[in-house]
Structure formats: structure tokens, C-alpha cells
Design a protein around this motif. Sequence first.
Motif, PDB file in Angstrom:
ATOM      1  N   THR A   1       0.951   3.984  -2.957  1.00 55.10           N
ATOM      2  CA  THR A   1       0.556   5.349  -2.597  1.00 55.10           C
ATOM      3  C   THR A   1       1.680   6.355  -2.785  1.00 55.10           C
ATOM      4  O   THR A   1       1.457   7.459  -3.287  1.00 55.10           O
TER       5      THR A   1
ATOM      6  N   HIS B   1      -6.112   6.499  -1.097  1.00 55.28           N
ATOM      7  CA  HIS B   1      -4.917   5.720  -0.770  1.00 55.28           C
ATOM      8  C   HIS B   1      -4.099   6.403   0.328  1.00 55.28           C
ATOM      9  O   HIS B   1      -3.584   5.728   1.221  1.00 55.28           O
ATOM     10  N   ARG B   2      -3.978   7.712   0.262  1.00 58.57           N
ATOM     11  CA  ARG B   2      -3.234   8.431   1.315  1.00 58.57           C
ATOM     12  C   ARG B   2      -3.907   8.279   2.672  1.00 58.57           C
ATOM     13  O   ARG B   2      -3.245   8.063   3.690  1.00 58.57           O
TER      14      ARG B   2
ATOM     15  N   VAL C   1       0.846  -1.198   0.000  1.00 57.35           N
ATOM     16  CA  VAL C   1       0.000   0.000   0.000  1.00 57.35           C
ATOM     17  C   VAL C   1       0.882   1.249   0.000  1.00 57.35           C
ATOM     18  O   VAL C   1       0.617   2.216  -0.723  1.00 57.35           O
TER      19      VAL C   1
ATOM     20  N   GLU D   1      -6.233   8.653  -5.341  1.00 58.61           N
ATOM     21  CA  GLU D   1      -4.990   9.064  -4.667  1.00 58.61           C
ATOM     22  C   GLU D   1      -5.272   9.524  -3.244  1.00 58.61           C
ATOM     23  O   GLU D   1      -4.566   9.144  -2.310  1.00 58.61           O
TER      24      GLU D   1
ATOM     25  N   GLU E   1      -1.615  -1.677 -10.977  1.00 60.05           N
ATOM     26  CA  GLU E   1      -2.258  -2.137  -9.755  1.00 60.05           C
ATOM     27  C   GLU E   1      -2.842  -3.541  -9.860  1.00 60.05           C
ATOM     28  O   GLU E   1      -2.943  -4.243  -8.853  1.00 60.05           O
TER      29      GLU E   1
END
Length: 153
Positions: free
Chosen positions: A25, A131-132, A21, A128, A49
Motif C-alpha cells: 500500500t 488497500h488504504r 499489506v 489503491e 503483487e
Amino acid sequence: MDGIVARMIHVLAVLFWIGGVAFVTLVAMPSVRARHDPAERLAAFHALEDRFAAQARLWVLLAGASGLWMVWRGALWDRFRDPHFWWMHAMVALWALFAAMLFVIEPLVLRRRLAASTDPARDFARMERMHRLLLAAAVVTVAGAVAGSHGFY
């Protein structure tokens, strides 16, 4: 002996899962953003991915199974009633969130939605951000679990 093996599997599964991850990321997504036009980012990201998603499913399954085994074998259920073990709740919540994403939401909902996307640039930016956020939750959870399991709390 089975507790040691379960802990070894658990730590390795979390290492590969959360490490993956972090890579996606912090490395893959910024690289896709820097090298592709906004309209192409979503497709470029999915090309990368797809290989990780299958591996992530395996690591999440192993982390969940080994975690459950350790709780059951060690009769650690009472820890879920003690606020000092907040990190146990965090581990289960994080695992449940990722399991839902990898096994239900992404394959059954998100794939179709993204395939029909009318604004792939916006969808990539949204992914994005998500994911953060998930990585930040994972870092807090892992740090809390390591500190808590070694008596910090």
C-alpha cells in the motif's frame, strides 16, 4: 508450551501479513503510480503483487489457525460477549475479510473482472483506495489487539 508456540506463530504471521499489506500500500502502489502511465499501472502492479499474494495466503492461514487454537485452548470464547474485548471481534472480522479477498474474491471474481477491464487506470485507483482502507483497518485492529491484550481496556 503450545500456547507460547501458537502466540509466536500468530504474531509472526500477522507481522508478515500486515507488514506486506503496508509495503504494497505505502511503497509498491505509489511506486507503480509514479513510474507507469495510468493505462499500464494495473499490469505493472499485478506483476509485483502475484508473488506477495501466495505468501499472504500462507500468513493469513497461519494467523487464523493460530488465533483459533489460542481461543480454543485458552477457552476464551466468552471474550466475544464482552465489549471490552472489541479487538477480538476486530481481529476475526479483519481475518475473515482478508481470507475472503485472498481465497475467494480475488481469484474467482476480481482476476476475471480486471482482465476484462476497459479502464485499467480507474481500476488501479480503486484498488489503491481499497488497500488504504484495509491497511487503516488493520492498523486500528493491531493497535487495539496489542493494547487490549496488555490490559489497556
